[in-house]
Enzyme design. Structure first.
Site, PDB file in Angstrom:
ATOM      1  N   ASP A 286      -9.056   0.179   2.229  1.00 18.58           N
ATOM      2  CA  ASP A 286      -8.031  -0.225   3.197  1.00 18.58           C
ATOM      3  C   ASP A 286      -8.530   0.145   4.597  1.00 18.58           C
ATOM      4  O   ASP A 286      -8.139   1.161   5.165  1.00 18.58           O
ATOM      5  CB  ASP A 286      -6.714   0.486   2.856  1.00 18.58           C
ATOM      6  CG  ASP A 286      -5.607   0.157   3.836  1.00 18.58           C
ATOM      7  OD1 ASP A 286      -5.671  -0.906   4.478  1.00 18.58           O
ATOM      8  OD2 ASP A 286      -4.674   0.971   3.955  1.00 18.58           O
TER       9      ASP A 286
ATOM     10  N   ARG B 250      -7.727   3.404  13.512  1.00 22.76           N
ATOM     11  CA  ARG B 250      -6.840   4.549  13.768  1.00 22.76           C
ATOM     12  C   ARG B 250      -6.231   4.525  15.165  1.00 22.76           C
ATOM     13  O   ARG B 250      -5.113   4.997  15.362  1.00 22.76           O
ATOM     14  CB  ARG B 250      -7.612   5.855  13.584  1.00 22.76           C
ATOM     15  CG  ARG B 250      -8.156   6.076  12.199  1.00 22.76           C
ATOM     16  CD  ARG B 250      -7.059   6.092  11.172  1.00 22.76           C
ATOM     17  NE  ARG B 250      -7.599   6.325   9.833  1.00 22.76           N
ATOM     18  CZ  ARG B 250      -6.900   6.113   8.727  1.00 22.76           C
ATOM     19  NH1 ARG B 250      -5.641   5.677   8.788  1.00 22.76           N
ATOM     20  NH2 ARG B 250      -7.431   6.336   7.556  1.00 22.76           N
TER      21      ARG B 250
ATOM     22  N   THR C  64      -8.649  -5.986   4.067  1.00 21.70           N
ATOM     23  CA  THR C  64      -8.553  -5.011   2.979  1.00 21.70           C
ATOM     24  C   THR C  64      -9.523  -5.501   1.906  1.00 21.70           C
ATOM     25  O   THR C  64      -9.406  -6.637   1.445  1.00 21.70           O
ATOM     26  CB  THR C  64      -7.116  -4.956   2.409  1.00 21.70           C
ATOM     27  OG1 THR C  64      -6.201  -4.720   3.483  1.00 21.70           O
ATOM     28  CG2 THR C  64      -6.986  -3.864   1.367  1.00 21.70           C
TER      29      THR C  64
ATOM     30  N   LYS D 149      -4.114  -2.239  10.228  1.00 21.20           N
ATOM     31  CA  LYS D 149      -4.625  -2.330   8.861  1.00 21.20           C
ATOM     32  C   LYS D 149      -4.695  -3.763   8.327  1.00 21.20           C
ATOM     33  O   LYS D 149      -5.326  -4.007   7.311  1.00 21.20           O
ATOM     34  CB  LYS D 149      -3.751  -1.493   7.918  1.00 21.20           C
ATOM     35  CG  LYS D 149      -3.960   0.010   8.089  1.00 21.20           C
ATOM     36  CD  LYS D 149      -2.891   0.790   7.367  1.00 21.20           C
ATOM     37  CE  LYS D 149      -3.064   2.281   7.567  1.00 21.20           C
ATOM     38  NZ  LYS D 149      -4.150   2.853   6.750  1.00 21.20           N
TER      39      LYS D 149
ATOM     40  N   ASP E   7       0.846  -1.191   0.000  1.00 18.34           N
ATOM     41  CA  ASP E   7       0.000   0.000   0.000  1.00 18.34           C
ATOM     42  C   ASP E   7       0.879   1.239   0.000  1.00 18.34           C
ATOM     43  O   ASP E   7       1.812   1.340   0.795  1.00 18.34           O
ATOM     44  CB  ASP E   7      -0.905  -0.013   1.241  1.00 18.34           C
ATOM     45  CG  ASP E   7      -1.970   1.065   1.169  1.00 18.34           C
ATOM     46  OD1 ASP E   7      -2.283   1.517   0.045  1.00 18.34           O
ATOM     47  OD2 ASP E   7      -2.482   1.454   2.225  1.00 18.34           O
TER      48      ASP E   7
ATOM     49  N   GLU F 101     -10.391   3.689   3.963  1.00 21.82           N
ATOM     50  CA  GLU F 101      -9.507   4.448   3.077  1.00 21.82           C
ATOM     51  C   GLU F 101      -9.897   4.117   1.650  1.00 21.82           C
ATOM     52  O   GLU F 101      -9.825   2.963   1.230  1.00 21.82           O
ATOM     53  CB  GLU F 101      -8.030   4.108   3.336  1.00 21.82           C
ATOM     54  CG  GLU F 101      -7.561   4.668   4.673  1.00 21.82           C
ATOM     55  CD  GLU F 101      -6.068   4.521   4.933  1.00 21.82           C
ATOM     56  OE1 GLU F 101      -5.538   5.329   5.712  1.00 21.82           O
ATOM     57  OE2 GLU F 101      -5.453   3.615   4.375  1.00 21.82           O
TER      58      GLU F 101
ATOM     59  N   GLN G  74      -3.495   1.896  15.098  1.00 19.89           N
ATOM     60  CA  GLN G  74      -2.440   2.412  14.227  1.00 19.89           C
ATOM     61  C   GLN G  74      -1.600   3.487  14.919  1.00 19.89           C
ATOM     62  O   GLN G  74      -0.361   3.453  14.865  1.00 19.89           O
ATOM     63  CB  GLN G  74      -3.095   2.994  12.959  1.00 19.89           C
ATOM     64  CG  GLN G  74      -2.112   3.616  11.972  1.00 19.89           C
ATOM     65  CD  GLN G  74      -2.834   4.283  10.802  1.00 19.89           C
ATOM     66  OE1 GLN G  74      -4.056   4.181  10.661  1.00 19.89           O
ATOM     67  NE2 GLN G  74      -2.087   4.953   9.953  1.00 19.89           N
TER      68      GLN G  74
ATOM     69  N   HIS H 131      -3.878  13.889   1.110  1.00 18.51           N
ATOM     70  CA  HIS H 131      -4.067  12.956   2.222  1.00 18.51           C
ATOM     71  C   HIS H 131      -2.861  12.975   3.162  1.00 18.51           C
ATOM     72  O   HIS H 131      -3.013  13.088   4.384  1.00 18.51           O
ATOM     73  CB  HIS H 131      -4.289  11.534   1.682  1.00 18.51           C
ATOM     74  CG  HIS H 131      -4.282  10.474   2.726  1.00 18.51           C
ATOM     75  ND1 HIS H 131      -5.309  10.307   3.635  1.00 18.51           N
ATOM     76  CD2 HIS H 131      -3.359   9.530   3.036  1.00 18.51           C
ATOM     77  CE1 HIS H 131      -5.015   9.296   4.445  1.00 18.51           C
ATOM     78  NE2 HIS H 131      -3.840   8.812   4.110  1.00 18.51           N
TER      79      HIS H 131
ATOM     80  N   GLU I 135      -9.264   3.795  -2.045  1.00 24.88           N
ATOM     81  CA  GLU I 135      -8.032   3.648  -2.816  1.00 24.88           C
ATOM     82  C   GLU I 135      -8.305   2.946  -4.148  1.00 24.88           C
ATOM     83  O   GLU I 135      -9.362   2.349  -4.349  1.00 24.88           O
ATOM     84  CB  GLU I 135      -6.999   2.822  -2.025  1.00 24.88           C
ATOM     85  CG  GLU I 135      -6.734   3.388  -0.629  1.00 24.88           C
ATOM     86  CD  GLU I 135      -5.461   2.868   0.005  1.00 24.88           C
ATOM     87  OE1 GLU I 135      -4.574   2.387  -0.736  1.00 24.88           O
ATOM     88  OE2 GLU I 135      -5.351   2.950   1.242  1.00 24.88           O
TER      89      GLU I 135
ATOM     90  N   GLU J 235      -9.711  12.205   7.973  1.00 27.32           N
ATOM     91  CA  GLU J 235      -9.620  13.542   7.371  1.00 27.32           C
ATOM     92  C   GLU J 235     -10.977  14.247   7.361  1.00 27.32           C
ATOM     93  O   GLU J 235     -11.056  15.438   7.645  1.00 27.32           O
ATOM     94  CB  GLU J 235      -9.136  13.437   5.924  1.00 27.32           C
ATOM     95  CG  GLU J 235      -7.706  13.007   5.753  1.00 27.32           C
ATOM     96  CD  GLU J 235      -7.393  12.778   4.280  1.00 27.32           C
ATOM     97  OE1 GLU J 235      -7.507  11.622   3.834  1.00 27.32           O
ATOM     98  OE2 GLU J 235      -7.056  13.748   3.585  1.00 27.32           O
TER      99      GLU J 235
HETATM  100  O1  LIG Z   1       0.924   9.104   8.071  1.00 29.98           O
HETATM  101  C1  LIG Z   1       0.717   8.067   8.704  1.00 29.98           C
HETATM  102  O2  LIG Z   1       1.315   7.830   9.746  1.00 29.98           O
HETATM  103  C2  LIG Z   1      -0.251   7.064   8.252  1.00 29.98           C
HETATM  104  C3  LIG Z   1      -0.951   7.177   7.150  1.00 29.98           C
HETATM  105  C4  LIG Z   1      -1.950   6.193   6.740  1.00 29.98           C
HETATM  106  O3  LIG Z   1      -2.667   5.565   7.491  1.00 29.98           O
HETATM  107  C5  LIG Z   1      -2.152   6.067   5.327  1.00 29.98           C
HETATM  108  C6  LIG Z   1      -1.903   4.749   4.684  1.00 29.98           C
HETATM  109  O4  LIG Z   1      -2.316   3.618   4.960  1.00 29.98           O
HETATM  110  C7  LIG Z   1      -1.417   4.973   3.333  1.00 29.98           C
HETATM  111  C8  LIG Z   1      -2.494   5.582   2.515  1.00 29.98           C
HETATM  112  O5  LIG Z   1      -3.533   4.939   2.374  1.00 29.98           O
HETATM  113  O6  LIG Z   1      -2.308   6.672   1.974  1.00 29.98           O
HETATM  114 CA   LIG Z   2      -4.001   2.864   2.945  1.00 30.49          CA
HETATM  115 MG   LIG Z   3      -6.167  -2.669   5.257  1.00 29.16          MG
END
Ligand SMILES: O=C(O)/C=C/C(=O)CC(=O)CC(=O)O
Ligand SMILES: [Ca+2]
Ligand SMILES: [Mg+2]
Length: 409
Positions: free
Chosen positions: A232, A236, A256, A252, A125, A198, A239, A132, A200, A359
Protein backbone atom coordinates in the site's frame (compact mmCIF):
# COMPACT_ATOMS: atom_id res chain seq x y z
CA UNK A 1 22.72 -31.81 -17.84
CA UNK A 2 19.37 -33.38 -18.82
CA UNK A 3 16.48 -30.91 -18.86
CA UNK A 4 14.57 -31.15 -15.61
CA UNK A 5 10.95 -32.26 -15.90
CA UNK A 6 8.46 -29.59 -14.76
CA UNK A 7 7.00 -32.22 -12.44
CA UNK A 8 10.23 -32.71 -10.51
CA UNK A 9 10.31 -29.77 -8.13
CA UNK A 10 13.48 -28.65 -6.41
CA UNK A 11 13.63 -29.77 -2.79
CA UNK A 12 11.83 -27.22 -0.61
CA UNK A 13 10.15 -25.41 -3.52
CA UNK A 14 7.43 -23.28 -1.86
CA UNK A 15 5.17 -23.73 -4.94
CA UNK A 16 4.60 -27.47 -4.61
CA UNK A 17 1.33 -29.42 -4.48
CA UNK A 18 0.30 -27.84 -1.15
CA UNK A 19 0.34 -24.28 -2.53
CA UNK A 20 -1.17 -24.20 -6.07
CA UNK A 21 -1.95 -20.47 -6.35
CA UNK A 22 -4.06 -19.00 -9.15
CA UNK A 23 -3.11 -16.23 -11.53
CA UNK A 24 -3.64 -14.84 -15.02
CA UNK A 25 -0.96 -15.02 -17.70
CA UNK A 26 -0.28 -14.42 -21.37
CA UNK A 27 2.49 -15.63 -23.65
CA UNK A 28 4.56 -13.85 -26.28
CA UNK A 29 2.92 -15.73 -29.17
CA UNK A 30 -0.52 -14.40 -28.16
CA UNK A 31 0.06 -11.32 -26.01
CA UNK A 32 -3.60 -10.25 -26.06
CA UNK A 33 -4.87 -13.60 -24.83
CA UNK A 34 -5.16 -13.81 -21.06
CA UNK A 35 -5.52 -17.24 -19.53
CA UNK A 36 -5.96 -18.61 -16.03
CA UNK A 37 -2.96 -20.42 -14.65
CA UNK A 38 -1.82 -22.28 -11.56
CA UNK A 39 1.78 -21.99 -10.48
CA UNK A 40 3.65 -25.24 -9.93
CA UNK A 41 7.34 -24.88 -9.15
CA UNK A 42 8.88 -22.79 -11.94
CA UNK A 43 5.98 -23.47 -14.33
CA UNK A 44 2.45 -22.26 -14.97
CA UNK A 45 -0.32 -24.73 -15.75
CA UNK A 46 -2.68 -23.49 -18.48
CA UNK A 47 -6.01 -23.99 -16.69
CA UNK A 48 -8.18 -23.08 -19.66
CA UNK A 49 -6.76 -26.01 -21.62
CA UNK A 50 -7.13 -28.51 -18.79
CA UNK A 51 -10.81 -29.59 -19.19
CA UNK A 52 -10.23 -30.65 -22.82
CA UNK A 53 -6.96 -32.37 -21.99
CA UNK A 54 -8.26 -34.26 -18.96
CA UNK A 55 -12.05 -34.60 -19.30
CA UNK A 56 -12.14 -37.40 -16.75
CA UNK A 57 -10.43 -35.27 -14.13
CA UNK A 58 -11.92 -31.81 -14.62
CA UNK A 59 -15.73 -31.62 -14.50
CA UNK A 60 -16.95 -30.30 -17.87
CA UNK A 61 -19.28 -27.97 -15.99
CA UNK A 62 -16.23 -25.92 -14.95
CA UNK A 63 -14.79 -25.47 -18.45
CA UNK A 64 -16.30 -22.01 -18.95
CA UNK A 65 -14.98 -20.72 -15.61
CA UNK A 66 -11.50 -21.93 -16.42
CA UNK A 67 -11.57 -20.49 -19.94
CA UNK A 68 -12.15 -16.96 -18.58
CA UNK A 69 -9.53 -14.21 -18.81
CA UNK A 70 -9.87 -13.25 -15.13
CA UNK A 71 -10.39 -15.21 -11.92
CA UNK A 72 -13.74 -13.56 -11.20
CA UNK A 73 -16.04 -16.30 -12.61
CA UNK A 74 -14.15 -18.92 -10.58
CA UNK A 75 -14.25 -16.67 -7.50
CA UNK A 76 -18.01 -16.22 -7.90
CA UNK A 77 -18.63 -19.97 -8.28
CA UNK A 78 -18.23 -20.56 -4.54
CA UNK A 79 -16.32 -22.79 -2.21
CA UNK A 80 -17.54 -26.23 -3.38
CA UNK A 81 -16.36 -25.39 -6.92
CA UNK A 82 -13.04 -23.98 -5.61
CA UNK A 83 -12.48 -27.30 -3.88
CA UNK A 84 -13.40 -29.36 -6.96
CA UNK A 85 -11.10 -27.33 -9.20
CA UNK A 86 -8.30 -27.53 -6.67
CA UNK A 87 -8.64 -31.31 -6.40
CA UNK A 88 -8.63 -31.66 -10.20
CA UNK A 89 -5.54 -29.45 -10.58
CA UNK A 90 -3.74 -31.36 -7.88
CA UNK A 91 -4.53 -34.68 -9.52
CA UNK A 92 -3.43 -33.35 -12.91
CA UNK A 93 -0.08 -32.24 -11.51
CA UNK A 94 0.72 -35.09 -9.16
CA UNK A 95 -0.72 -38.27 -10.69
CA UNK A 96 2.06 -39.74 -12.88
CA UNK A 97 -0.62 -41.24 -15.16
CA UNK A 98 -1.38 -37.72 -16.47
CA UNK A 99 2.16 -36.51 -17.08
CA UNK A 100 2.28 -36.93 -20.83
CA UNK A 101 -1.05 -35.15 -21.25
CA UNK A 102 -0.31 -32.32 -18.82
CA UNK A 103 3.31 -31.61 -19.77
CA UNK A 104 2.39 -29.54 -22.89
CA UNK A 105 0.12 -27.37 -20.72
CA UNK A 106 3.00 -26.29 -18.47
CA UNK A 107 4.73 -23.06 -19.48
CA UNK A 108 8.03 -21.98 -17.95
CA UNK A 109 7.34 -19.10 -15.59
CA UNK A 110 10.07 -17.09 -17.29
CA UNK A 111 8.17 -17.27 -20.61
CA UNK A 112 4.88 -15.78 -19.42
CA UNK A 113 3.63 -12.31 -18.52
CA UNK A 114 1.54 -12.17 -15.37
CA UNK A 115 -1.48 -9.84 -15.14
CA UNK A 116 -3.77 -8.51 -12.45
CA UNK A 117 -5.46 -11.80 -11.59
CA UNK A 118 -8.97 -10.53 -10.78
CA UNK A 119 -11.12 -7.48 -11.41
CA UNK A 120 -11.01 -5.64 -8.12
CA UNK A 121 -14.49 -4.66 -6.95
CA UNK A 122 -14.15 -2.67 -3.71
CA UNK A 123 -10.86 -2.16 -1.93
CA UNK A 124 -10.68 -1.69 1.82
CA UNK A 125 -7.59 -1.26 3.95
CA UNK A 126 -7.48 -1.98 7.68
CA UNK A 127 -5.12 -0.81 10.42
CA UNK A 128 -4.87 -3.98 12.49
CA UNK A 129 -1.30 -4.22 13.73
CA UNK A 130 -1.11 -2.89 17.27
CA UNK A 131 2.62 -2.29 16.84
CA UNK A 132 2.14 -0.31 13.63
CA UNK A 133 -0.81 1.70 14.94
CA UNK A 134 1.09 2.53 18.14
CA UNK A 135 4.23 3.60 16.27
CA UNK A 136 2.34 5.67 13.70
CA UNK A 137 0.18 7.27 16.38
CA UNK A 138 3.30 8.42 18.24
CA UNK A 139 4.80 9.89 15.05
CA UNK A 140 1.65 11.55 13.63
CA UNK A 141 -0.05 12.54 16.91
CA UNK A 142 2.68 12.90 19.54
CA UNK A 143 0.39 14.80 21.91
CA UNK A 144 -2.35 12.15 21.97
CA UNK A 145 -2.60 8.57 23.21
CA UNK A 146 -0.76 6.35 20.71
CA UNK A 147 -3.86 4.20 20.06
CA UNK A 148 -7.18 5.97 19.49
CA UNK A 149 -9.94 5.01 21.98
CA UNK A 150 -11.82 2.86 19.42
CA UNK A 151 -8.78 0.81 18.33
CA UNK A 152 -9.29 -2.22 20.58
CA UNK A 153 -13.05 -2.25 20.02
CA UNK A 154 -13.14 -2.45 16.24
CA UNK A 155 -10.76 -3.07 13.32
CA UNK A 156 -10.33 0.47 11.96
CA UNK A 157 -10.34 0.68 8.17
CA UNK A 158 -11.01 2.95 5.23
CA UNK A 159 -12.29 2.47 1.69
CA UNK A 160 -9.48 2.76 -0.86
CA UNK A 161 -9.43 3.03 -4.62
CA UNK A 162 -10.08 -0.28 -6.43
CA UNK A 163 -9.25 1.13 -9.86
CA UNK A 164 -5.61 1.80 -8.99
CA UNK A 165 -4.82 -1.66 -7.66
CA UNK A 166 -2.01 -2.87 -9.92
CA UNK A 167 -0.19 -6.15 -10.35
CA UNK A 168 3.32 -6.79 -9.09
CA UNK A 169 5.92 -5.37 -11.45
CA UNK A 170 3.89 -2.31 -12.42
CA UNK A 171 6.05 0.81 -11.94
CA UNK A 172 4.79 3.39 -9.47
CA UNK A 173 5.02 7.02 -10.56
CA UNK A 174 5.84 9.36 -7.70
CA UNK A 175 2.55 11.20 -7.05
CA UNK A 176 2.00 14.93 -6.90
CA UNK A 177 -0.12 16.50 -4.20
CA UNK A 178 -0.54 19.13 -1.56
CA UNK A 179 1.61 19.10 1.51
CA UNK A 180 2.04 21.44 4.41
CA UNK A 181 4.39 20.92 7.31
CA UNK A 182 3.09 22.30 10.63
CA UNK A 183 5.60 25.18 10.48
CA UNK A 184 4.68 26.19 6.91
CA UNK A 185 2.35 29.16 6.42
CA UNK A 186 0.55 27.64 3.42
CA UNK A 187 0.41 24.36 1.52
CA UNK A 188 2.57 23.78 -1.54
CA UNK A 189 1.89 21.51 -4.53
CA UNK A 190 4.51 19.19 -5.95
CA UNK A 191 5.89 15.66 -6.11
CA UNK A 192 5.74 13.79 -2.82
CA UNK A 193 9.03 13.93 -0.95
CA UNK A 194 8.01 11.21 1.52
CA UNK A 195 7.01 8.25 -0.59
CA UNK A 196 6.70 5.12 1.54
CA UNK A 197 5.68 1.48 1.40
CA UNK A 198 3.32 -0.55 3.57
CA UNK A 199 3.83 -4.31 3.77
CA UNK A 200 0.41 -5.93 3.98
CA UNK A 201 -1.52 -9.12 3.34
CA UNK A 202 -4.66 -9.03 1.17
CA UNK A 203 -7.80 -11.18 1.25
CA UNK A 204 -9.80 -11.76 -1.92
CA UNK A 205 -13.56 -12.23 -1.68
CA UNK A 206 -15.11 -14.87 -3.93
CA UNK A 207 -18.66 -15.59 -2.82
CA UNK A 208 -20.74 -12.41 -2.66
CA UNK A 209 -23.14 -11.67 0.19
CA UNK A 210 -26.53 -10.01 0.16
CA UNK A 211 -27.39 -6.55 1.40
CA UNK A 212 -28.48 -6.47 5.06
CA UNK A 213 -26.96 -9.92 5.78
CA UNK A 214 -23.79 -9.53 7.85
CA UNK A 215 -21.08 -12.16 7.30
CA UNK A 216 -20.27 -13.61 10.71
CA UNK A 217 -16.91 -14.95 11.85
CA UNK A 218 -17.94 -18.52 11.00
CA UNK A 219 -18.72 -17.64 7.35
CA UNK A 220 -15.19 -16.40 6.59
CA UNK A 221 -14.23 -19.51 4.60
CA UNK A 222 -17.47 -19.41 2.63
CA UNK A 223 -16.67 -15.97 1.29
CA UNK A 224 -12.90 -15.57 1.16
CA UNK A 225 -11.20 -17.33 -1.72
CA UNK A 226 -7.56 -16.61 -1.04
CA UNK A 227 -4.62 -14.56 0.07
CA UNK A 228 -2.16 -12.24 -1.69
CA UNK A 229 0.59 -9.79 -0.80
CA UNK A 230 -0.09 -6.06 -0.88
CA UNK A 231 2.12 -3.00 -0.95
CA UNK A 232 0.00 0.00 0.00
CA UNK A 233 2.26 2.75 -1.35
CA UNK A 234 1.78 5.86 0.79
CA UNK A 235 2.84 9.47 0.29
CA UNK A 236 3.35 10.46 3.92
CA UNK A 237 3.56 14.21 3.28
CA UNK A 238 0.29 14.26 1.31
CA UNK A 239 -1.33 11.96 3.87
CA UNK A 240 -0.28 13.97 6.94
CA UNK A 241 -1.88 17.16 5.58
CA UNK A 242 -5.08 15.71 4.09
CA UNK A 243 -6.16 12.98 6.50
CA UNK A 244 -8.00 14.98 9.20
CA UNK A 245 -10.84 14.20 9.75
CA UNK A 246 -11.82 11.66 7.07
CA UNK A 247 -8.68 9.52 6.83
CA UNK A 248 -6.33 8.56 3.99
CA UNK A 249 -7.30 9.81 0.53
CA UNK A 250 -4.93 10.90 -2.28
CA UNK A 251 -1.86 10.00 -0.23
CA UNK A 252 -2.67 6.34 -0.89
CA UNK A 253 -5.03 6.15 -3.87
CA UNK A 254 -2.39 6.62 -6.59
CA UNK A 255 -1.31 2.94 -6.54
CA UNK A 256 -1.70 -0.23 -4.50
CA UNK A 257 0.31 -3.23 -5.69
CA UNK A 258 -0.78 -6.86 -5.31
CA UNK A 259 1.07 -10.09 -5.96
CA UNK A 260 0.23 -11.93 -9.18
CA UNK A 261 -0.67 -15.16 -7.35
CA UNK A 262 -3.74 -15.68 -5.18
CA UNK A 263 -3.19 -18.60 -2.84
CA UNK A 264 -6.33 -20.49 -1.75
CA UNK A 265 -7.19 -20.02 1.90
CA UNK A 266 -7.08 -23.76 2.60
CA UNK A 267 -3.35 -23.81 1.81
CA UNK A 268 -2.81 -21.99 5.11
CA UNK A 269 -4.47 -24.51 7.42
CA UNK A 270 -1.14 -25.51 8.95
CA UNK A 271 -0.26 -21.84 9.42
CA UNK A 272 -3.32 -21.04 11.54
CA UNK A 273 -2.37 -19.69 14.90
CA UNK A 274 -4.01 -18.01 17.86
CA UNK A 275 -3.99 -14.21 17.60
CA UNK A 276 -2.39 -12.21 20.43
CA UNK A 277 -4.42 -12.06 23.65
CA UNK A 278 -7.03 -9.27 23.52
CA UNK A 279 -6.85 -7.15 26.63
CA UNK A 280 -10.24 -5.56 25.84
CA UNK A 281 -13.04 -8.10 25.26
CA UNK A 282 -14.53 -7.51 21.80
CA UNK A 283 -18.29 -7.21 21.24
CA UNK A 284 -20.01 -10.54 20.44
CA UNK A 285 -19.84 -10.22 16.63
CA UNK A 286 -16.05 -9.87 16.90
CA UNK A 287 -15.52 -12.37 19.72
CA UNK A 288 -13.49 -15.23 18.24
CA UNK A 289 -12.50 -16.98 21.47
CA UNK A 290 -14.64 -20.01 20.54
CA UNK A 291 -13.76 -19.96 16.82
CA UNK A 292 -10.93 -21.74 15.01
CA UNK A 293 -7.62 -19.87 15.45
CA UNK A 294 -7.92 -16.79 13.27
CA UNK A 295 -4.28 -15.73 13.07
CA UNK A 296 -1.99 -16.78 10.23
CA UNK A 297 1.71 -17.43 10.64
CA UNK A 298 2.94 -15.70 7.47
CA UNK A 299 6.58 -14.59 7.45
CA UNK A 300 7.01 -11.50 5.32
CA UNK A 301 10.29 -10.11 4.03
CA UNK A 302 10.70 -6.52 2.79
CA UNK A 303 13.60 -5.77 0.44
CA UNK A 304 14.73 -2.39 -0.86
CA UNK A 305 16.96 -2.67 -3.94
CA UNK A 306 17.69 -6.26 -2.98
CA UNK A 307 18.65 -5.57 0.61
CA UNK A 308 16.48 -6.92 3.43
CA UNK A 309 14.87 -4.06 5.37
CA UNK A 310 12.66 -6.02 7.72
CA UNK A 311 10.75 -9.23 8.39
CA UNK A 312 7.24 -8.39 9.59
CA UNK A 313 5.42 -11.30 11.29
CA UNK A 314 1.77 -11.55 10.26
CA UNK A 315 1.06 -13.76 13.30
CA UNK A 316 1.39 -10.64 15.47
CA UNK A 317 -1.71 -8.96 13.97
CA UNK A 318 -4.26 -8.02 16.65
CA UNK A 319 -7.39 -8.26 14.48
CA UNK A 320 -7.78 -11.28 12.19
CA UNK A 321 -9.04 -11.42 8.61
CA UNK A 322 -12.27 -13.10 9.81
CA UNK A 323 -12.88 -10.29 12.30
CA UNK A 324 -12.17 -7.70 9.62
CA UNK A 325 -14.74 -9.31 7.32
CA UNK A 326 -17.32 -9.53 10.13
CA UNK A 327 -16.79 -5.86 10.90
CA UNK A 328 -16.85 -4.83 7.24
CA UNK A 329 -20.35 -6.30 6.83
CA UNK A 330 -21.90 -5.85 10.29
CA UNK A 331 -23.84 -2.77 9.14
CA UNK A 332 -25.47 -4.83 6.38
CA UNK A 333 -23.03 -3.81 3.64
CA UNK A 334 -22.81 -6.55 1.00
CA UNK A 335 -19.73 -8.19 -0.47
CA UNK A 336 -19.07 -8.47 -4.18
CA UNK A 337 -16.92 -11.00 -5.99
CA UNK A 338 -13.49 -9.41 -6.37
CA UNK A 339 -13.63 -7.33 -3.20
CA UNK A 340 -10.15 -6.97 -1.80
CA UNK A 341 -9.40 -6.10 1.77
CA UNK A 342 -5.92 -5.64 3.15
CA UNK A 343 -4.74 -6.25 6.69
CA UNK A 344 -3.10 -2.93 7.31
CA UNK A 345 0.63 -2.52 7.63
CA UNK A 346 2.19 -5.55 9.27
CA UNK A 347 4.67 -4.64 11.99
CA UNK A 348 5.99 -6.75 14.83
CA UNK A 349 7.42 -5.69 18.19
CA UNK A 350 11.09 -5.71 17.11
CA UNK A 351 12.93 -2.92 15.26
CA UNK A 352 13.65 -5.28 12.35
CA UNK A 353 9.97 -6.25 12.04
CA UNK A 354 8.47 -2.92 10.94
CA UNK A 355 6.41 -2.77 7.76
CA UNK A 356 7.01 0.78 6.51
CA UNK A 357 9.79 3.36 6.24
CA UNK A 358 7.85 5.79 8.42
CA UNK A 359 8.35 3.41 11.32
CA UNK A 360 11.76 2.08 10.29
CA UNK A 361 13.16 5.64 10.23
CA UNK A 362 10.99 6.95 13.11
CA UNK A 363 9.39 9.49 10.81
CA UNK A 364 12.70 11.05 9.79
CA UNK A 365 13.31 9.34 6.45
CA UNK A 366 14.99 8.73 4.11
CA UNK A 367 11.94 7.71 2.12
CA UNK A 368 11.91 6.17 -1.36
CA UNK A 369 14.12 7.65 -4.07
CA UNK A 370 13.33 7.56 -7.79
CA UNK A 371 14.56 4.24 -9.17
CA UNK A 372 14.19 2.40 -5.88
CA UNK A 373 12.68 -1.05 -6.14
CA UNK A 374 10.71 -2.57 -3.26
CA UNK A 375 9.90 -6.27 -3.13
CA UNK A 376 7.77 -8.06 -0.56
CA UNK A 377 7.87 -11.84 -0.34
CA UNK A 378 6.32 -14.23 2.17
CA UNK A 379 5.91 -17.84 3.06
CA UNK A 380 3.95 -19.84 5.59
CA UNK A 381 4.56 -23.19 7.23
CA UNK A 382 2.60 -25.92 5.42
CA UNK A 383 1.94 -29.57 6.26
CA UNK A 384 4.91 -31.87 6.95
CA UNK A 385 7.46 -29.08 7.08
CA UNK A 386 6.85 -27.79 3.54
CA UNK A 387 6.69 -24.07 2.80
CA UNK A 388 3.70 -22.35 1.25
CA UNK A 389 4.98 -19.51 -0.96
CA UNK A 390 3.00 -16.31 -1.41
CA UNK A 391 5.10 -15.14 -4.33
CA UNK A 392 6.13 -11.54 -4.37
CA UNK A 393 4.86 -8.05 -4.92
CA UNK A 394 7.43 -5.75 -6.42
CA UNK A 395 7.45 -2.26 -7.82
CA UNK A 396 9.95 0.38 -8.91
CA UNK A 397 9.51 4.09 -8.25
CA UNK A 398 9.49 6.25 -11.38
CA UNK A 399 10.11 10.02 -11.24
CA UNK A 400 7.09 12.29 -10.93
CA UNK A 401 5.50 13.52 -14.15
CA UNK A 402 6.20 17.11 -15.06
CA UNK A 403 3.60 19.39 -13.49
CA UNK A 404 0.57 17.13 -14.19
CA UNK A 405 -1.83 19.74 -12.76
CA UNK A 406 -0.23 22.72 -14.48
CA UNK A 407 -2.39 25.75 -15.18
CA UNK A 408 -4.36 25.39 -18.44
CA UNK A 409 -2.57 26.97 -21.44
O1 LIG B 1 -2.64 6.61 11.85
C1 LIG B 1 -2.78 7.20 10.77
O2 LIG B 1 -3.18 8.36 10.73
C2 LIG B 1 -2.48 6.56 9.49
C3 LIG B 1 -2.05 5.32 9.38
C4 LIG B 1 -1.71 4.72 8.10
O3 LIG B 1 -1.20 5.29 7.16
C5 LIG B 1 -1.89 3.30 8.02
C6 LIG B 1 -2.83 2.76 6.99
O4 LIG B 1 -2.91 2.95 5.78
C7 LIG B 1 -3.44 1.55 7.52
C8 LIG B 1 -2.41 0.49 7.67
O5 LIG B 1 -1.82 0.13 6.65
O6 LIG B 1 -2.21 -0.01 8.77
CA1 LIG C 1 -2.21 0.62 4.54
MG1 LIG D 1 -2.26 2.49 -1.56
Amino acid sequence: MPEQSPFDLTEGDPFGPHTLPYGVFSTADAPGLRRLGVRYGRHVLDLGALPDALPDVVPAAHAALLAADTLNPLLAAGRPVWQEVHAAVRTALTDPAHRTTVAPLLRPLDDVTLHLPFDVADYVDFYSSEHHATNVGRIFRPDDAALPPNWKHLPIGYHGRAGTVVVSGTPVVRPHGQRKAPADAAPVFGPSTRLDIEAEVGFVVGTPSTLHAPVGLDAFRTHVFGVCLVNDWSARDIQAWEYVPLGPFLGKSFATSVSAWITPLDAFDAARTAPPARDVPPLPYLDDTAAEPGGLDLRIEVRLNGEVLSRPPFAAMYWTAAQQLAHLTVNGASLRTGDLYASGTVSGPEPDQLGCLLELTRGKGPYLQDGDEVTLTAWAPGPDGVRIGLGEVTGRVLPALEDPAGAPA
